[in-house]
Design an enzyme around this catalytic site. Structure first.
Site, short mmCIF file in Angstrom:
data_model
loop_
_atom_site.label_atom_id
_atom_site.label_comp_id
_atom_site.label_asym_id
_atom_site.label_seq_id
_atom_site.Cartn_x
_atom_site.Cartn_y
_atom_site.Cartn_z
N ARG A 34 -27.27 -17.16 -29.74
CA ARG A 34 -28.52 -17.48 -30.43
C ARG A 34 -28.43 -18.81 -31.18
NH1 ARG A 34 -30.32 -11.40 -32.35
NH2 ARG A 34 -31.80 -11.11 -30.65
N LYS A 199 -31.90 1.73 -28.16
CA LYS A 199 -33.15 1.86 -28.92
C LYS A 199 -34.21 2.49 -28.03
CE LYS A 199 -32.20 -2.36 -31.49
NZ LYS A 199 -32.54 -3.80 -31.39
N GLY A 357 -30.65 -8.51 -27.34
CA GLY A 357 -29.53 -9.14 -28.02
C GLY A 357 -28.20 -8.66 -27.47
N GLY A 381 -36.49 -7.13 -28.70
CA GLY A 381 -37.76 -6.51 -29.09
C GLY A 381 -38.93 -7.43 -28.80
P1 ADP Z 1 -30.42 -4.71 -26.52
O1 ADP Z 1 -29.91 -5.33 -27.81
O2 ADP Z 1 -29.88 -5.38 -25.31
O3 ADP Z 1 -31.89 -4.56 -26.53
P2 ADP Z 1 -29.94 -2.07 -27.56
O4 ADP Z 1 -29.79 -2.65 -28.92
O5 ADP Z 1 -31.08 -1.20 -27.29
O6 ADP Z 1 -29.84 -3.23 -26.45
O7 ADP Z 1 -28.67 -1.21 -27.19
C1 ADP Z 1 -27.37 -1.73 -27.17
C2 ADP Z 1 -26.39 -0.66 -27.53
O8 ADP Z 1 -26.61 0.47 -26.73
C3 ADP Z 1 -24.96 -1.06 -27.31
O9 ADP Z 1 -24.34 -1.21 -28.55
C4 ADP Z 1 -24.38 0.11 -26.50
O10 ADP Z 1 -23.12 0.54 -27.00
C5 ADP Z 1 -25.41 1.19 -26.70
N1 ADP Z 1 -25.45 2.20 -25.63
C6 ADP Z 1 -25.61 1.99 -24.32
N2 ADP Z 1 -25.57 3.15 -23.64
C7 ADP Z 1 -25.38 4.13 -24.55
C8 ADP Z 1 -25.22 5.55 -24.46
N3 ADP Z 1 -25.28 6.18 -23.30
N4 ADP Z 1 -25.04 6.22 -25.61
C9 ADP Z 1 -24.99 5.57 -26.78
N5 ADP Z 1 -25.13 4.25 -26.94
C10 ADP Z 1 -25.31 3.53 -25.82
MG MG Z 2 -29.54 -4.51 -29.76
#
Ligand code: ADP
Ligand code: MG
Length: 400
Positions: A34, A199, A357, A381
């Site tokens: 970033r 999320k 992120g 988001g």
């Molecule tokens: P992004 O930032 O790419 O939008 P999120 O913040 O939604 O993604 O999610 C990222 C997190 O999701 C990572 O820290 C990862 O460890 C977690 N994650 C992925 N799969 C699982 C799962 N099956 N159970 C719990 N946490 C998970």
């Molecule tokens: Mg995230």
């Protein structure tokens, strides 16, 4: 939307709302994507003789100073990337900010401390937010919005402040919006969307709009378990959003009616315990079929059959949007699903957009060449809400 070329910045104090919300391990930045993404905008302003006042949030402090969320490490890193000193104010609108900004010469850069150390930044009360925005406005003559990762927030520095100063969009926001716009217009098909991450509730909403646009939707990460449960499978102690099951069922029904292909994991790696992400001690997961998750275990990554299946579903894609890791990629035992999807994107000839992120960080941390992807977004988001068709407060403010 005006661009920075439309502003006469020489000798002016230019407030740059950036998104320097980088992952930290103590005071060590584990992924500086970033910071690198906004640096060209700042460098351009420097080149043109602006006095650049950079501001950002980091993490979720509770409206008061909290050293673990200090932007001090980001000031150092930004300085390294720009190849010049970046002064750091130890507060956002107080004495340190005032004197640091007053000391700036033409072509110099300062970073203010975390915007969210002030309750006004995120306040739901318009008057409180406005008052904080006025304090910020006193530090600058012009405003450049370039914190794409925060444009979906109705926050003082994102939404209120542009209304108080002549403003323009920075190059990062212009690029991000250009790419996302492409995904909402005519796309090369098949258009495949991969959704994962943790999320779940933030991410289900986008499916509504994508059902009208995408040809295939692959589900992994934490949200997969709400889908598996909706299909009648037990998911043990996996991430689950029980109240969203009716929504998910409706999506599955609509997908079937409109011919959108929904693909769910067929096998998953499970464990009774969430892995230790600090020590990365071996987690020894078990591999089970997606409809046979034991009651005392949680799904933490997609399994090898699913990896193969998803790679095949991505191989002929014309366009891919990917948001959210397939598993707990921070631990090596659960990184293979995310790796497989990243590799499948690279192996396809598709226009590939990675949002989120953690997804963006995952791609870099797992050793992929970020330049090999069509676009890696700095906003999770924000990109989801854009694709949902929502009005983003920070973009609306820049239009005005
Ligand atoms: P992004 O930032 O790419 O939008 P999120 O913040 O939604 O993604 O999610 C990222 C997190 O999701 C990572 O820290 C990862 O460890 C977690 N994650 C992925 N799969 C699982 C799962 N099956 N159970 C719990 N946490 C998970
Ligand atoms: Mg995230």
């Amino acid at each position: 939307m005006k661009t920075i070329e439309d502003l006469d910045v020489a000798g002016k104090r230019v407030f740059v709302r950036a998104d320097l919300n980088v992952p930290l391990d103590g005071t060590t930045i584990t992924d500086d994507g970033r910071i690198r993404a906004v640096a060209p905008t700042i460098a351009k302003l420097v080149e043109r003789g602006a006095r650049v006042v950079v501001a950002s949030h980091l993490g979720r402090p509770k409206g008061a100073p909290d050293p673990q969320f200090s932007l001090a490490p980001a000031a150092v890193r930004l300085g390294e990337i720009l190849g010049k000193n970046v002064a750091f104010a130890t507060d956002t609108v107080g004495e340190s900010a005032e004197s640091t900004v007053a000391a700036l010469g033409d072509g110099e850069v300062a970073l203010l401390e975390n915007l969210r150390f002030n309750t006004g930044e995120t306040s739901k009360d318009d008057a409180e937010r406005k008052a904080f925005a006025e304090q910020l406005a006193a530090l600058a003559d012009l405003y450049v919005g370039d914190g794409f990762g925060a444009v979906h927030r109705k926050h003082a520095s994102v939404y209120d402040l542009p209304g108080l100063l002549p403003h323009a969009a920075g190059d990062l926001i212009a690029t991000e919006v250009g790419v996302l716009k492409k995904l909402t217009e005519e796309v090369a098909r098949p258009y495949v969307v991969v959704l994962g991450g943790a999320k779940v509730s933030d991410k289900l909403g986008v499916i509504d709009n994508l059902l009208k646009k995408a040809d295939r939707i692959l589900i992994g990460g934490g949200m997969a378990y709400t889908f598996l449960k909706a299909k009648g499978h037990e998911v043990g102690i996996s991430l689950l959003q029980e109240d969203q099951i009716p929504v998910v069922l409706d999506y599955l029904k609509r997908a079937e009616a409109t011919g959108v292909e929904f693909v769910l994991p067929v096998d998953v790696l499970v464990s009774a315990e969430f892995p230790d992400l600090k020590t990365k001690a071996p987690a020894n997961p078990s591999l089970v079929a997606a409809d046979a998750i034991p009651a005392d275990q949680e799904g933490l990554d997609i399994g090898p059959k699913t990896r193969e299946l998803y790679a095949a579903k991505l191989a002929d894609a014309g366009t891919v949007f990917w948001n959210g890791p397939m598993g707990v990629f921070e631990h090596p035992d659960y990184a293979n699903g995310t790796k497989a999807v990243a590799q499948a994107l690279l192996d396809s000839d598709a226009f590939t957009v990675v949002g989120g992120g953690d997804s963006a960080a995952a791609v870099r941390i797992l050793g992929f060449d970020e330049n090999a992807f069509g676009h890696i977004s700095t906003g999770g988001g924000a990109s989801l809400e854009y694709l949902e068709g929502k009005t983003l407060p920070g973009l609306a403010a820049l239009e005005g």
